[in-house]
Design a protein around this motif. Structure first.
Motif, mmCIF file in Angstrom:
data_model
loop_
_atom_site.group_PDB
_atom_site.id
_atom_site.type_symbol
_atom_site.label_atom_id
_atom_site.label_comp_id
_atom_site.label_asym_id
_atom_site.label_seq_id
_atom_site.Cartn_x
_atom_site.Cartn_y
_atom_site.Cartn_z
ATOM 1 N N LEU A 81 0.826 -1.203 0.000
ATOM 2 C CA LEU A 81 0.000 0.000 0.000
ATOM 3 C C LEU A 81 0.863 1.257 0.000
ATOM 4 O O LEU A 81 0.553 2.241 -0.685
ATOM 5 N N GLU A 82 1.950 1.211 0.747
ATOM 6 C CA GLU A 82 2.861 2.349 0.801
ATOM 7 C C GLU A 82 3.470 2.592 -0.583
ATOM 8 O O GLU A 82 3.533 3.731 -1.059
ATOM 9 N N GLN A 83 3.914 1.513 -1.238
ATOM 10 C CA GLN A 83 4.522 1.639 -2.554
ATOM 11 C C GLN A 83 3.510 2.081 -3.613
ATOM 12 O O GLN A 83 3.864 2.722 -4.595
ATOM 13 N N LEU A 84 2.251 1.725 -3.415
ATOM 14 C CA LEU A 84 1.211 2.074 -4.375
ATOM 15 C C LEU A 84 0.725 3.513 -4.211
ATOM 16 O O LEU A 84 -0.198 3.948 -4.904
ATOM 17 N N GLY A 85 1.325 4.254 -3.282
ATOM 18 C CA GLY A 85 0.939 5.649 -3.099
ATOM 19 C C GLY A 85 -0.371 5.819 -2.365
ATOM 20 O O GLY A 85 -1.125 6.756 -2.651
ATOM 21 N N GLU A 86 -0.660 4.908 -1.408
ATOM 22 C CA GLU A 86 -1.862 5.008 -0.593
ATOM 23 C C GLU A 86 -1.454 5.162 0.879
ATOM 24 O O GLU A 86 -1.585 4.236 1.681
ATOM 25 N N PRO A 87 -0.931 6.346 1.233
ATOM 26 C CA PRO A 87 -0.367 6.515 2.579
ATOM 27 C C PRO A 87 -1.380 6.349 3.698
ATOM 28 O O PRO A 87 -1.047 5.801 4.751
ATOM 29 N N ALA A 88 -2.612 6.800 3.502
ATOM 30 C CA ALA A 88 -3.605 6.689 4.573
ATOM 31 C C ALA A 88 -3.938 5.218 4.860
ATOM 32 O O ALA A 88 -4.025 4.801 6.022
ATOM 33 N N ALA A 89 -4.110 4.419 3.801
ATOM 34 C CA ALA A 89 -4.406 2.996 3.983
ATOM 35 C C ALA A 89 -3.221 2.267 4.601
ATOM 36 O O ALA A 89 -3.391 1.405 5.474
ATOM 37 N N ALA A 90 -1.998 2.601 4.150
ATOM 38 C CA ALA A 90 -0.804 1.973 4.722
ATOM 39 C C ALA A 90 -0.659 2.325 6.194
ATOM 40 O O ALA A 90 -0.345 1.465 7.038
ATOM 41 N N LEU A 91 -0.900 3.589 6.534
ATOM 42 C CA LEU A 91 -0.797 4.036 7.927
ATOM 43 C C LEU A 91 -1.791 3.274 8.807
ATOM 44 O O LEU A 91 -1.440 2.816 9.906
ATOM 45 N N ALA A 92 -3.016 3.114 8.343
ATOM 46 C CA ALA A 92 -4.028 2.396 9.123
ATOM 47 C C ALA A 92 -3.603 0.950 9.360
ATOM 48 O O ALA A 92 -3.781 0.409 10.465
ATOM 49 N N GLU A 93 -3.019 0.306 8.347
ATOM 50 C CA GLU A 93 -2.596 -1.090 8.494
ATOM 51 C C GLU A 93 -1.424 -1.207 9.463
ATOM 52 O O GLU A 93 -1.393 -2.095 10.326
ATOM 53 N N TYR A 94 -0.449 -0.323 9.358
ATOM 54 C CA TYR A 94 0.688 -0.357 10.285
ATOM 55 C C TYR A 94 0.220 -0.123 11.726
ATOM 56 O O TYR A 94 0.697 -0.777 12.659
ATOM 57 N N ARG A 95 -0.698 0.813 11.898
ATOM 58 C CA ARG A 95 -1.196 1.093 13.257
ATOM 59 C C ARG A 95 -1.955 -0.108 13.822
ATOM 60 O O ARG A 95 -1.894 -0.374 15.025
ATOM 61 N N ALA A 96 -2.674 -0.833 12.948
ATOM 62 C CA ALA A 96 -3.384 -2.026 13.414
ATOM 63 C C ALA A 96 -2.409 -3.141 13.794
ATOM 64 O O ALA A 96 -2.680 -3.945 14.694
ATOM 65 N N LEU A 97 -1.260 -3.190 13.130
ATOM 66 C CA LEU A 97 -0.272 -4.236 13.388
ATOM 67 C C LEU A 97 0.571 -3.956 14.632
ATOM 68 O O LEU A 97 1.010 -4.885 15.320
ATOM 69 N N LEU A 98 0.809 -2.688 14.916
ATOM 70 C CA LEU A 98 1.769 -2.314 15.948
ATOM 71 C C LEU A 98 1.497 -2.951 17.312
ATOM 72 O O LEU A 98 2.438 -3.453 17.949
ATOM 73 N N PRO A 99 0.247 -2.981 17.815
ATOM 74 C CA PRO A 99 0.024 -3.589 19.133
ATOM 75 C C PRO A 99 0.478 -5.050 19.219
ATOM 76 O O PRO A 99 0.950 -5.496 20.274
ATOM 77 N N TYR A 100 0.341 -5.793 18.125
ATOM 78 C CA TYR A 100 0.787 -7.194 18.145
ATOM 79 C C TYR A 100 2.294 -7.286 18.311
ATOM 80 O O TYR A 100 2.802 -8.129 19.055
#
Length: 511
Positions: free
Chosen positions: A422-441
């Motif tokens: 998602l980051e490479q595809l130029g979708e920063p908001a979607a990439a940010l949401a996914e990283y934030r969802a992963l971080l607690p794990y």
């Protein structure tokens, strides 16, 4: 770097004339002895830029040149060859007969606004093809654009700019962004994640320069220029040239928006706006280097008086016979061989073709098919085909999570790689949401804790926040990260050094 006329590169390319030189290397005209043609050869010295990261830069350079060579567009310079020789990297490209856009502008003052529209429309066509891969140029500027004799525009340095500006602080001694400050988007200047929106900003700078004769933000130091990009509004071009159409001025101002979310959504959208301002079909003057000519007489031969016979269609080779039952095991062995030889694109094609047969023979959820899907997704990632890799990774993540739970490390890894796509595809908001969802794990040591990966995710979150214009949150994220890394590993850890450099640069620009 000492290079002389007549030197041979890769036992094939004989250097002839030095046509360009910069801090990273040189560009030469050269003679390709094998195919008896003139080419352009770019020589780079990664040790002059990257210090201890030279080996990583070499690996990335060859990979990016391979990926960009797959982009098929007449407005993009053709890549013939790439590799390394001794301390140097070399890139062999088609030789383009014309003038670079910077010289073209200097020779035509003021630059006719229909010419600016024609140049920008052609650049949008190139960027649309490049962004679909997805690739971000990162260094679009007049010196990287050639106007050919027939008026068509060719973009240079796609792979090189991409390599030199990826994970910038890993590749420089200063932590300062590599690139051209006058054309650098705010998010790129701050070290944030880049995307197609970054190239659109550079296009806006280039258009402003063509229309007004000057870049919108100049200064005596790189830091001063970047500060103006971040905080000063650009001067509307009609104040300098009232004859410029109002719609064109509005488009340039939209492209120069500080927030990427406020720029046009794509190069295609920009092209549609420019199409309304392009000259109608008519009779060109016959003068060379007129960028409106491709629109006045599309696909006309150059020069116009030429009478070229239509090419005869080549005979179509018969399609190879298709095996009734593909040999999955043999295909897997072939993929391993190809990957070992670095022939990743061929390996991707074989994996994609063999998966349906493997699913039919062994079952959709069999270990064989699961292994092939993992290899397919990983190879797509390595080949830069993020758009195709994304659904494969999501499917693998969902299947693994259904079997082993949401906190399963392998499922999380697939999700992490999907976020990278998602980051490479130029979708920063979607990439940010996914990283934030992963971080607690990754931060929960009783679930799937991985401090190293947690730190990397936090670094990516900080860079994405910069790309989205939230500099305060980005600063706080990175400041907390550097303290945690230093507490765990000490101040000399590479990640701590890198993040502190980014914070220092961020603080300088903010100040």
């Amino acid at each position: 770097m000492t290079v002389t006329t007549g030197r041979m590169v890769a036992d094939r390319y004989e250097l002839s004339t030095l046509i360009g030189q910069g801090g990273m290397g040189q560009v030469w005209t050269a003679y390709d002895r094998r195919l008896d043609r003139r080419v352009a050869v770019k020589l780079l010295r990664p040790d002059k830029v990257a210090g201890q990261e030279a080996d990583e830069l070499r690996r990335r350079f060859v990979r990016e040149c391979r990926v960009t060579a797959q982009v098929d567009h007449p407005g993009l310079v053709t890549v013939h060859d790439a590799g390394s020789e001794g301390e140097e990297l070399f890139l062999v490209m088609q030789y383009v007969d014309g003038a670079d856009l910077s010289d073209h502008l200097a020779e035509h003052d003021p630059y006719p606004w229909p010419w600016a529209v024609a140049v920008a429309a052609q650049l949008c066509a190139v960027l649309s093809a490049v962004h679909a891969v997805p690739i971000v140029h990162r260094d679009l500027k007049p010196r990287n654009v050639m106007v050919k004799q027939d008026g068509t525009v060719t973009v240079l340095d796609l792979g090189v700019a991409s390599v030199m500006d990826t994970d910038t602080t890993r590749l420089t001694h200063t932590g300062s962004p590599i690139g051209s400050p006058a054309y650098m988007a705010p998010e790129q200047a701050m070290g944030g994640a880049v995307g197609p929106y970054t190239d659109l900003y550079a296009l806006g700078v280039l258009m402003h320069e063509l229309l007004s004769g000057e870049v919108p933000f100049a200064g005596s130091t790189a830091l001063g220029v970047l500060h103006r990009h971040l905080y000063e509004p650009p001067l509307p071009v009609r104040r300098l040239r009232p004859e410029v159409p109002e719609a064109l001025e509005t488009l340039v101002l939209r492209l120069l928006a500080k927030d990427p979310q406020h720029r046009p959504a794509s190069a295609q959208e920009v092209y549609e706006d420019l199409a309304l301002l392009l000259p109608a079909r008519g009779t060109p003057t016959g003068a060379p280097l007129d960028p409106t000519r491709p629109f006045l007489r599309p696909h006309a031969p150059w020069p116009d008086r030429a009478r070229t016979p239509a090419p005869q269609p080549s005979p179509v080779a018969p399609a190879p016979p298709v095996a009734e039952k593909p040999d999955v095991a043999a295909a897997v062995d072939e993929v391993k061989r190809l990957l070992g030889e670095g022939r990743i694109t061929q390996a991707v094609d074989i994996l994609g073709a063999i998966l349906p047969a493997a699913a039919e023979q062994h079952g959709e959820h069999s270990p064989v098919v699961r292994t092939l899907r993992k290899q397919y997704a990983a190879t797509l990632m390595d080949d830069g085909q993020y758009r195709r890799a994304l659904p494969e990774l999501r499917r693998l993540a969902d299947e693994r999570a259904a079997e082993a739970g949401q906190a399963d490390p392998q499922s999380l890894r697939y999700r992490y790689e999907a976020a990278q796509c998602l980051e490479q595809l130029g979708e920063p908001a979607a990439a940010l949401a996914e990283y934030r969802a992963l971080l607690p794990y990754y931060e929960n040591q009783y679930v799937a804790g991985d401090p190293q990966l947690a730190h990397e995710v936090r670094r990516r979150i900080g860079h994405l926040l910069l790309a989205l214009g939230d500099r305060s949150a980005a600063h706080d994220t990175l400041a907390r990260l550097v303290l945690d890394v230093e507490r765990l590993h000490g101040p000399g850890h590479p990640l701590a050094v890198e993040v502190r450099r980014t914070l220092q640069w961020l603080g300088q620009v903010r100040g």
